[in-house]
Motif scaffolding. Structure first.
Motif, PDB file in Angstrom:
ATOM      1  N   GLN A   6       0.825  -1.197   0.000  1.00 11.71           N
ATOM      2  CA  GLN A   6       0.000   0.000   0.000  1.00 11.71           C
ATOM      3  C   GLN A   6       0.867   1.257   0.000  1.00 11.71           C
ATOM      4  OE1 GLN A   6      -2.901   0.063   3.058  1.00 11.71           O
ATOM      5  NE2 GLN A   6      -3.761   2.000   2.416  1.00 11.71           N
ATOM      6  N   LEU A   7       1.950   1.245   0.764  1.00 13.32           N
ATOM      7  CA  LEU A   7       2.846   2.397   0.787  1.00 13.32           C
ATOM      8  C   LEU A   7       3.425   2.688  -0.585  1.00 13.32           C
ATOM      9  CD1 LEU A   7       4.804   1.935   4.124  1.00 13.32           C
ATOM     10  CD2 LEU A   7       3.292   3.808   3.531  1.00 13.32           C
ATOM     11  N   SER A   8       3.861   1.641  -1.278  1.00 12.34           N
ATOM     12  CA  SER A   8       4.477   1.857  -2.590  1.00 12.34           C
ATOM     13  C   SER A   8       3.444   2.320  -3.618  1.00 12.34           C
ATOM     14  CB  SER A   8       5.182   0.593  -3.051  1.00 12.34           C
ATOM     15  OG  SER A   8       4.260  -0.461  -3.188  1.00 12.34           O
ATOM     16  N   SER A   9       2.237   1.747  -3.587  1.00 10.00           N
ATOM     17  CA  SER A   9       1.233   2.173  -4.559  1.00 10.00           C
ATOM     18  C   SER A   9       0.768   3.601  -4.273  1.00 10.00           C
ATOM     19  CB  SER A   9       0.045   1.220  -4.558  1.00 10.00           C
ATOM     20  OG  SER A   9      -0.624   1.275  -3.323  1.00 10.00           O
ATOM     21  N   GLU A  10       0.601   3.957  -2.997  1.00 13.75           N
ATOM     22  CA  GLU A  10       0.204   5.321  -2.658  1.00 13.75           C
ATOM     23  C   GLU A  10       1.285   6.317  -3.043  1.00 13.75           C
ATOM     24  OE1 GLU A  10      -0.662   5.271   1.499  1.00 13.75           O
ATOM     25  OE2 GLU A  10      -2.775   4.808   1.180  1.00 13.75           O
ATOM     26  N   LEU A  11       2.533   5.968  -2.817  1.00 16.43           N
ATOM     27  CA  LEU A  11       3.633   6.866  -3.156  1.00 16.43           C
ATOM     28  C   LEU A  11       3.707   7.105  -4.660  1.00 16.43           C
ATOM     29  CD1 LEU A  11       5.984   8.444  -1.938  1.00 16.43           C
ATOM     30  CD2 LEU A  11       7.407   6.456  -2.304  1.00 16.43           C
ATOM     31  N   TYR A  12       3.440   6.056  -5.444  1.00 18.62           N
ATOM     32  CA  TYR A  12       3.444   6.205  -6.892  1.00 18.62           C
ATOM     33  C   TYR A  12       2.333   7.154  -7.343  1.00 18.62           C
ATOM     34  CZ  TYR A  12       2.958   5.179 -11.817  1.00 18.62           C
ATOM     35  OH  TYR A  12       2.854   5.293 -13.176  1.00 18.62           O
ATOM     36  N   VAL A  13       1.130   6.989  -6.795  1.00 14.38           N
ATOM     37  CA  VAL A  13      -0.003   7.846  -7.181  1.00 14.38           C
ATOM     38  C   VAL A  13       0.238   9.280  -6.729  1.00 14.38           C
ATOM     39  CG1 VAL A  13      -2.463   8.250  -6.831  1.00 14.38           C
ATOM     40  CG2 VAL A  13      -1.635   5.946  -7.238  1.00 14.38           C
ATOM     41  N   VAL A  14       0.738   9.463  -5.511  1.00  7.84           N
ATOM     42  CA  VAL A  14       1.010  10.815  -5.000  1.00  7.84           C
ATOM     43  C   VAL A  14       2.054  11.500  -5.876  1.00  7.84           C
ATOM     44  CG1 VAL A  14       2.078  12.060  -3.082  1.00  7.84           C
ATOM     45  CG2 VAL A  14       0.309  10.391  -2.622  1.00  7.84           C
ATOM     46  N   GLY A  15       3.076  10.781  -6.280  1.00  3.27           N
ATOM     47  CA  GLY A  15       4.113  11.371  -7.111  1.00  3.27           C
ATOM     48  C   GLY A  15       3.658  11.648  -8.524  1.00  3.27           C
ATOM     49  N   SER A  16       2.877  10.753  -9.113  1.00  2.00           N
ATOM     50  CA  SER A  16       2.487  10.932 -10.506  1.00  2.00           C
ATOM     51  C   SER A  16       1.423  12.010 -10.683  1.00  2.00           C
ATOM     52  CB  SER A  16       2.006   9.614 -11.095  1.00  2.00           C
ATOM     53  OG  SER A  16       0.890   9.140 -10.389  1.00  2.00           O
ATOM     54  N   TYR A  17       0.616  12.279  -9.660  1.00  2.00           N
ATOM     55  CA  TYR A  17      -0.395  13.326  -9.757  1.00  2.00           C
ATOM     56  C   TYR A  17      -0.012  14.589  -8.990  1.00  2.00           C
ATOM     57  CZ  TYR A  17      -3.491  10.152 -12.127  1.00  2.00           C
ATOM     58  OH  TYR A  17      -4.041   9.299 -13.048  1.00  2.00           O
ATOM     59  N   GLY A  18       1.132  14.612  -8.332  1.00  3.10           N
ATOM     60  CA  GLY A  18       1.613  15.808  -7.652  1.00  3.10           C
ATOM     61  C   GLY A  18       0.772  16.210  -6.460  1.00  3.10           C
ATOM     62  N   LEU A  19       0.292  15.234  -5.712  1.00  2.32           N
ATOM     63  CA  LEU A  19      -0.504  15.544  -4.535  1.00  2.32           C
ATOM     64  C   LEU A  19       0.405  16.030  -3.414  1.00  2.32           C
ATOM     65  CD1 LEU A  19      -2.845  12.437  -4.571  1.00  2.32           C
ATOM     66  CD2 LEU A  19      -3.199  14.647  -5.647  1.00  2.32           C
ATOM     67  N   ARG A  20      -0.135  16.874  -2.551  1.00  2.00           N
ATOM     68  CA  ARG A  20       0.674  17.449  -1.483  1.00  2.00           C
ATOM     69  C   ARG A  20       0.973  16.432  -0.401  1.00  2.00           C
ATOM     70  NH1 ARG A  20      -2.221  21.361   1.884  1.00  2.00           N
ATOM     71  NH2 ARG A  20      -1.219  20.912   3.831  1.00  2.00           N
ATOM     72  N   ASN A  21      -0.015  15.647  -0.059  1.00  3.09           N
ATOM     73  CA  ASN A  21       0.164  14.639   0.974  1.00  3.09           C
ATOM     74  C   ASN A  21      -0.853  13.525   0.743  1.00  3.09           C
ATOM     75  OD1 ASN A  21      -2.229  15.828   1.835  1.00  3.09           O
ATOM     76  ND2 ASN A  21      -1.203  17.057   3.390  1.00  3.09           N
ATOM     77  N   LYS A  22      -0.804  12.524   1.588  1.00  2.00           N
ATOM     78  CA  LYS A  22      -1.693  11.384   1.401  1.00  2.00           C
ATOM     79  C   LYS A  22      -3.130  11.706   1.778  1.00  2.00           C
ATOM     80  CE  LYS A  22       1.687   7.800   1.548  1.00  2.00           C
ATOM     81  NZ  LYS A  22       2.148   6.611   2.221  1.00  2.00           N
ATOM     82  N   LYS A  23      -3.324  12.777   2.510  1.00  2.00           N
ATOM     83  CA  LYS A  23      -4.681  13.187   2.849  1.00  2.00           C
ATOM     84  C   LYS A  23      -5.473  13.519   1.587  1.00  2.00           C
ATOM     85  CE  LYS A  23      -6.388  16.561   6.126  1.00  2.00           C
ATOM     86  NZ  LYS A  23      -6.081  17.803   6.723  1.00  2.00           N
ATOM     87  N   GLU A  24      -4.829  14.149   0.603  1.00  2.00           N
ATOM     88  CA  GLU A  24      -5.494  14.440  -0.666  1.00  2.00           C
ATOM     89  C   GLU A  24      -5.837  13.151  -1.402  1.00  2.00           C
ATOM     90  OE1 GLU A  24      -3.183  17.129  -3.004  1.00  2.00           O
ATOM     91  OE2 GLU A  24      -3.765  18.843  -1.795  1.00  2.00           O
ATOM     92  N   LEU A  25      -4.957  12.181  -1.331  1.00  2.00           N
ATOM     93  CA  LEU A  25      -5.223  10.883  -1.944  1.00  2.00           C
ATOM     94  C   LEU A  25      -6.400  10.200  -1.262  1.00  2.00           C
ATOM     95  CD1 LEU A  25      -4.228   8.582  -3.884  1.00  2.00           C
ATOM     96  CD2 LEU A  25      -2.895   7.778  -1.957  1.00  2.00           C
ATOM     97  N   TRP A  26      -6.438  10.264   0.058  1.00  2.00           N
ATOM     98  CA  TRP A  26      -7.509   9.623   0.807  1.00  2.00           C
ATOM     99  C   TRP A  26      -8.846  10.313   0.552  1.00  2.00           C
ATOM    100  CZ3 TRP A  26      -4.250   9.550   5.890  1.00  2.00           C
ATOM    101  CH2 TRP A  26      -3.260   8.592   5.765  1.00  2.00           C
ATOM    102  N   LYS A  27      -8.840  11.632   0.319  1.00  2.00           N
ATOM    103  CA  LYS A  27     -10.073  12.334  -0.023  1.00  2.00           C
ATOM    104  C   LYS A  27     -10.628  11.827  -1.352  1.00  2.00           C
ATOM    105  CE  LYS A  27      -9.386  16.731   2.334  1.00  2.00           C
ATOM    106  NZ  LYS A  27      -9.254  18.178   2.170  1.00  2.00           N
ATOM    107  N   ALA A  28      -9.739  11.645  -2.320  1.00  2.00           N
ATOM    108  CA  ALA A  28     -10.178  11.135  -3.627  1.00  2.00           C
ATOM    109  C   ALA A  28     -10.688   9.706  -3.494  1.00  2.00           C
ATOM    110  CB  ALA A  28      -9.035  11.212  -4.630  1.00  2.00           C
ATOM    111  N   GLN A  29     -10.007   8.890  -2.701  1.00  2.00           N
ATOM    112  CA  GLN A  29     -10.465   7.513  -2.496  1.00  2.00           C
ATOM    113  C   GLN A  29     -11.833   7.495  -1.834  1.00  2.00           C
ATOM    114  OE1 GLN A  29      -7.269   5.841  -0.205  1.00  2.00           O
ATOM    115  NE2 GLN A  29      -6.276   4.967  -2.008  1.00  2.00           N
ATOM    116  N   THR A  30     -12.076   8.398  -0.903  1.00  2.00           N
ATOM    117  CA  THR A  30     -13.361   8.451  -0.218  1.00  2.00           C
ATOM    118  C   THR A  30     -14.467   8.877  -1.176  1.00  2.00           C
ATOM    119  OG1 THR A  30     -12.226   8.979   1.838  1.00  2.00           O
ATOM    120  CG2 THR A  30     -14.569   9.441   1.757  1.00  2.00           C
TER     121      THR A  30
END
Length: 164
Positions: free
Chosen positions: A22-46
């Motif tokens: 999960q860490l590696s997949s989240e890091l890839y998505v955060v890096g490829s879309y330029g998210l500020r932190n994982k909270k932005e990723l979790w908002k999109a997932q929600t």
């Protein structure tokens, strides 16, 4: 009732955040879309999870009960350009997090302007160089609707070198 200064969370974090896959997949998505932190990723997932949950509950209803609610959900997702005009609830169930992240203002600016990196696109948006229609938008996570997409303008001034 709750404190008005502290609204409820707009995201749910994963139950186990320290698994290596999960860490590696989240890091890839955060890096490829330029998210500020994982909270932005979790908002999109929600958001994706909420859309899929709505579709699941509609599938559980009878056909006459779900007709109006189904059309409302599909028209809303169609306005966000997450599904096509002829979509069904199965298409809503097939939504992925990348579909939401592709509709962010930051990602659309990066693709439209051919900017080198998503972080540079984020900077352009945050610094106020982007307008949607006739209003300035400085939120990189703003979800762009289908009818707003041609109205996006970037106001970058390129310095002119004086020729002597």
């Amino acid at each position: 009732m709750g404190d008005p200064k502290k609204p409820k969370k707009s995201y749910r974090r994963p139950r186990r955040i320290w698994t290596s896959d999960q860490l590696s997949s989240e890091l890839y998505v955060v890096g490829s879309y330029g998210l500020r932190n994982k909270k932005e990723l979790w908002k999109a997932q929600t958001k994706v999870a909420n859309f899929r949950n709505q579709a699941r509950t509609l599938l559980a209803l009878t056909t006459e009960d779900r007709h109006g609610k189904e059309s409302n959900l599909l028209s809303f997702l169609n306005r966000l350009a997450l599904v096509k005009d002829s979509a069904t609830l199965d298409d809503v169930l097939n939504l992925k997090i990348e579909d939401i992240l592709e509709r962010r203002l930051q990602t659309i600016i990066m693709k439209k302007m051919a900017i080198k990196s998503p972080l540079q696109a984020r900077q352009v948006v945050v610094h106020g160089f982007v307008s949607v229609g006739n209003r300035k938008v400085n939120l990189p996570g703003y979800l762009v609707k289908r009818e707003e997409e041609p109205q996006i303008l970037v106001h970058l001034e390129v310095p002119q070198i004086a020729k002597e």
